[in-house]
Design an enzyme around this catalytic site. Structure first.
Site, PDB file in Angstrom:
ATOM      1  N   GLU A 102      48.365 -49.193 -29.174  1.00 15.57           N
ATOM      2  CA  GLU A 102      47.999 -47.777 -29.108  1.00 15.57           C
ATOM      3  C   GLU A 102      49.198 -46.967 -28.648  1.00 15.57           C
ATOM      4  O   GLU A 102      49.762 -47.216 -27.585  1.00 15.57           O
ATOM      5  CB  GLU A 102      46.866 -47.617 -28.092  1.00 15.57           C
ATOM      6  CG  GLU A 102      46.478 -46.193 -27.780  1.00 15.57           C
ATOM      7  CD  GLU A 102      45.617 -46.103 -26.514  1.00 15.57           C
ATOM      8  OE1 GLU A 102      45.336 -47.161 -25.925  1.00 15.57           O
ATOM      9  OE2 GLU A 102      45.250 -44.990 -26.135  1.00 15.57           O
ATOM     10  N   ASP A 145      45.254 -49.165 -23.926  1.00 17.49           N
ATOM     11  CA  ASP A 145      45.204 -48.895 -22.484  1.00 17.49           C
ATOM     12  C   ASP A 145      43.883 -49.408 -21.912  1.00 17.49           C
ATOM     13  O   ASP A 145      42.885 -49.512 -22.625  1.00 17.49           O
ATOM     14  CB  ASP A 145      45.286 -47.378 -22.244  1.00 17.49           C
ATOM     15  CG  ASP A 145      46.695 -46.871 -22.576  1.00 17.49           C
ATOM     16  OD1 ASP A 145      46.870 -45.670 -22.761  1.00 17.49           O
ATOM     17  OD2 ASP A 145      47.597 -47.735 -22.694  1.00 17.49           O
ATOM     18  N   ASP A 182      41.969 -47.865 -20.093  1.00 14.52           N
ATOM     19  CA  ASP A 182      41.036 -46.776 -19.709  1.00 14.52           C
ATOM     20  C   ASP A 182      40.006 -46.564 -20.823  1.00 14.52           C
ATOM     21  O   ASP A 182      39.990 -47.288 -21.822  1.00 14.52           O
ATOM     22  CB  ASP A 182      41.831 -45.492 -19.444  1.00 14.52           C
ATOM     23  CG  ASP A 182      42.588 -45.050 -20.709  1.00 14.52           C
ATOM     24  OD1 ASP A 182      43.451 -44.183 -20.627  1.00 14.52           O
ATOM     25  OD2 ASP A 182      42.307 -45.633 -21.791  1.00 14.52           O
ATOM     26  N   ASP A 225      39.587 -44.197 -23.043  1.00 17.98           N
ATOM     27  CA  ASP A 225      40.119 -43.859 -24.377  1.00 17.98           C
ATOM     28  C   ASP A 225      40.650 -45.101 -25.075  1.00 17.98           C
ATOM     29  O   ASP A 225      40.432 -45.314 -26.270  1.00 17.98           O
ATOM     30  CB  ASP A 225      41.223 -42.802 -24.238  1.00 17.98           C
ATOM     31  CG  ASP A 225      40.593 -41.421 -24.012  1.00 17.98           C
ATOM     32  OD1 ASP A 225      41.275 -40.507 -23.541  1.00 17.98           O
ATOM     33  OD2 ASP A 225      39.365 -41.300 -24.284  1.00 17.98           O
TER      34      ASP A 225
END
Ligand code: 28F
Length: 656
Positions: free
Chosen positions: A425, A498, A500, A502
């Site tokens: 990403e 990541d 997180d 998102d």
């Protein structure tokens, strides 16, 4: 082996004893593993459901007993206790000791929910170390106990009661079920949920005495409620759900359907309350009628021009959720998995019922009909656009193996056995991954921003999306008709995003893409999720750092260090930051994104095969996964987030 007709009458009686069942259980319940074990429960539940379908029972309760027994009770009439003329035994004992004796119920009804085509409760009795039957009838309680199918005594009255019904408690025989005799709460729960959906107005319930878990189901709306349940989290074209319940000859046809704005179709077909995953003649009839009624209506309303070609079956089923349930006396199942209904006459029955009643429904609900036709017209246009896009791509050779996407930093090894592709990403992490990687075996494809939500995009839009196109080209397996998993250029495809929400969103979108368009890549175990560290603990005064991949791991590391230092008298109890200091770490870093690590750290913590952690993605249950992807890739973003943070359904593989 001589076939049935070679036996004379009395020999058939002999055959109806239970010895053959214990000799070849697989012939009667499919196998003696966990699945065969649960077939015992299905047979008992089905008999209770039949009593409900006959209109006499309104509830079926299952109890997983602490002593390993399973108890099923209904509040129907209770198996008759009179002496059966043919055997001189009570009807109860006859049903429990003679094969297929229970097949025909009184009152002209027939067994409609027989998962095993009514092999009968006598099979369960034969394969149980112990079985107790209680009949509540005529103000009395009758009871009889069996061991491996043999009655320990006659049916006798053991009490009085105003309630009526049948109760069967059985203990599977370990001599038969060598693999396991423990039942799965979830498996039985699922079956009872289906039973309640498919038998409107019946209460079903389960209780596990060991765990204390209990659950009950009741759906006034039957299969309409089932359609509603399947469409939770989706945008429906109209709240109203089409429903028809008609009996032709001796076959009952029940259909419920509702359209959503999704691009996938969910049609579940059942014969006698048993799910037929591979469809069959009821599905064929359903599809034929649906396509015909929608095309006729579209033309009649001038929505489809004279010269325009018909809408395809696929166009008319886009976004459709439907339950097709048929009940018939003698269902025939085809295929080696017996998952397909074969009765030829059923096609005509379903087609006739649907032609008449769906047409009527469209006349009565023009607004809904126009929405359904409108969606089918859009689907037809997109289908043509996708065909054009696909032809264009193939003509330009865009998907050919030769040209790799510019952004792909390929690895030098061309052997899929030892090469892996990281889908990273963002460009910054992509950059670090490129410079930190082992370029012999590790290829990097940076993916910018949110990968297209393919759950809501049709093929034409997908093929126009550069990220998806790059991915398809890098993988080398083609797409749709040209898909061939043997073309996969890497042994492992590792999604690295990541840690997180998102990042998890993007990894879910990518998993959706693979699930929808490249499921063999998952099924053959090629798809993984990388697990970047959440924390870095910087040891004071040294370069050597420690990484934690979860909150519990962080606490474990700190506690271990503190205990070690306590033993050495170097520290005392204190608050969290103090705890970190006392564990000898001067700083705790919380990683928000891959981009915060330099190339070496990213390689060492997340890519290095020697010490990284990978999670293998596999789909435990396609039906459940389908529901999850459908629901979560719809419009309900908060639903998606809670799923990602709490219930991602994949098994963790520690990859050393
Ligand atoms: C816990 C599992 O098995 N329930 C059942 C009935 C009711 C009748 C019945 C069953 C043999 C051949 C008739 C009662 N009164 N729950 C169950 N409930 N079997 S099994 O009859 C079987 C007889 O035909 C029943 C009048 N007719 C039928």
């Amino acid at each position: 082996m001589a076939n049935k007709s070679d036996y004379s009458a009395e020999q058939i009686t002999v055959l109806e004893g239970l010895e053959p069942v214990r000799k070849r259980p697989g012939m009667y319940i499919g196998g003696t593993g966990a699945e065969g074990l649960h077939h015992l429960v299905w047979e008992i539940i089905d008999n209770a459901i039949d009593e409900a379908l006959a209109g006499y029972a309104t509830s079926v309760s299952v109890t997983m007993q602490a002593d390993g027994g399973i108890r099923v009770i209904d509040n129907g009439r209770g198996i008759p206790t009179d002496i059966h003329p043919k055997t001189g035994k009570s009807t109860v004992e006859t049903v429990l000791t003679v094969l297929h004796a229970g097949g025909k119920f009184g009152g002209g009804g027939y067994k409609v929910s027989g998962g095993l085509h009514g092999v009968g409760v006598s099979v369960v009795n034969a394969l149980s170390a112990k079985l107790i039957v209680r009949v509540y009838r005529d103000g009395k309680i009758y009871e009889q106990t069996y061991e491996r199918g043999a009655p320990l005594g006659d049916l006798k009255v053991t009490g009085e009661s105003q309630q009526t019904g049948t109760e069967i408690t059985f203990y599977p025989d370990q001599e038969i079920f060598k693999e396991t005799i423990s039942f799965s709460y979830d498996t039985i729960l699922d079956r009872l949920r289906h039973a309640a959906y498919l038998t409107k107005g019946v209460h079903t319930s389960i209780a596990d005495e060991v765990s204390g878990h209990r659950y009950s189901f009741y759906f006034e709306g039957g299969i309409q409620s089932y359609v509603k349940h399947l469409n939770i989290g989706k945008d429906v074209l109209d709240e109203d759900i089409f429903y028809v319940d008609r009996t032709l000859e001796d076959t009952q046809v029940e259909v419920a359907l509702q359209y959503t704005d999704a691009y996938t179709e969910t049609i579940k077909t059942f014969a006698n309350n048993v799910l037929n995953p591979d469809g069959g003649t009821h599905l064929t009839g359903f599809r034929a009628a649906l396509t015909r009624v929608i095309n006729d209506y579209a033309r009649k309303q001038g929505l489809l021009k004279e010269k325009e070609e018909n809408l395809s079956g696929e166009d008319t089923r886009e976004g459709l959720t439907a339950i097709v349930l048929v009940k018939l006396p003698d269902p025939q199942f085809e295929g080696q998995t017996k998952n397909k209904l074969g009765n030829p006459e059923v096609r005509g029955y379903v087609e006739a019922v649907l032609n008449e009643y769906l047409n009527y429904y469209f006349e009565e609900h023009p607004a809904i009909a126009r929405k359904i036709v409108g969606k089918a017209l859009l689907a037809a246009r997109a289908r043509k656009a996708a065909r054009a896009a696909r032809e264009n791509i193939i003509r330009k050779g865009i998907l050919d193996g030769a040209s790799m996407p510019g952004k792909l930093a390929d690895c030098s090894s061309k052997d899929p056995g030892d090469s892996e592709l990281f889908l990273v990403e963002g460009d910054s992490a992509g950059g670090s991954a490129k410079s930190g990687r082992d370029s012999k075996t590790q290829a990097i494809l940076p993916l910018r921003g949110k990968v297209l939500n393919v759950e809501r995009a049709r093929l034409d839009k997908m093929l126009a999306n550069n990220e998806i196109l790059s991915l398809i080209k890098a993988l080398g397996v083609g797409i749709e008709e040209s898909f061939d998993v043997r073309g996969l250029r890497y042994g492992r495809v590792i999604i690295m995003t990541d840690a997180d929400v998102d990042g998890a969103h993007i990894s879910t979108l990518l998993m959706t893409f693979f699930f929808r368009f490249m499921k063999p890549v998952i099924d053959e175990g090629h798809l993984y999720l990388a697990k970047p560290p959440l924390y870095e603990l910087v040891r004071s005064g040294s370069k050597e750092n420690v990484y934690a991949y979860s909150d519990e791991e962080l606490n474990e590391i700190i506690d271990t260090e503190i205990t070690a230092r306590q033993k050495a008298g170097q520290t005392s109890e204190d608050a969290t930051t103090e705890r970190i200091k006392q564990a000898g770490f001067s700083e705790l870093k919380r990683y928000k994104g891959l981009g915060e690590m330099d190339a070496t750290q990213l390689f060492e913590t997340t890519m290095n095969p020697e010490q990284r952690v990978l999670i293998k993605v596999h789909v435990e249950d396609a039906e459940k996964a389908d529901a999850i992807f459908n629901k979560l890739m719809g419009t309900e973003v908060d639903l998606r987030k809670s799923f990602i943070q709490s219930r991602a359904k994949f098994v963790k593989d520690l990859d050393v």
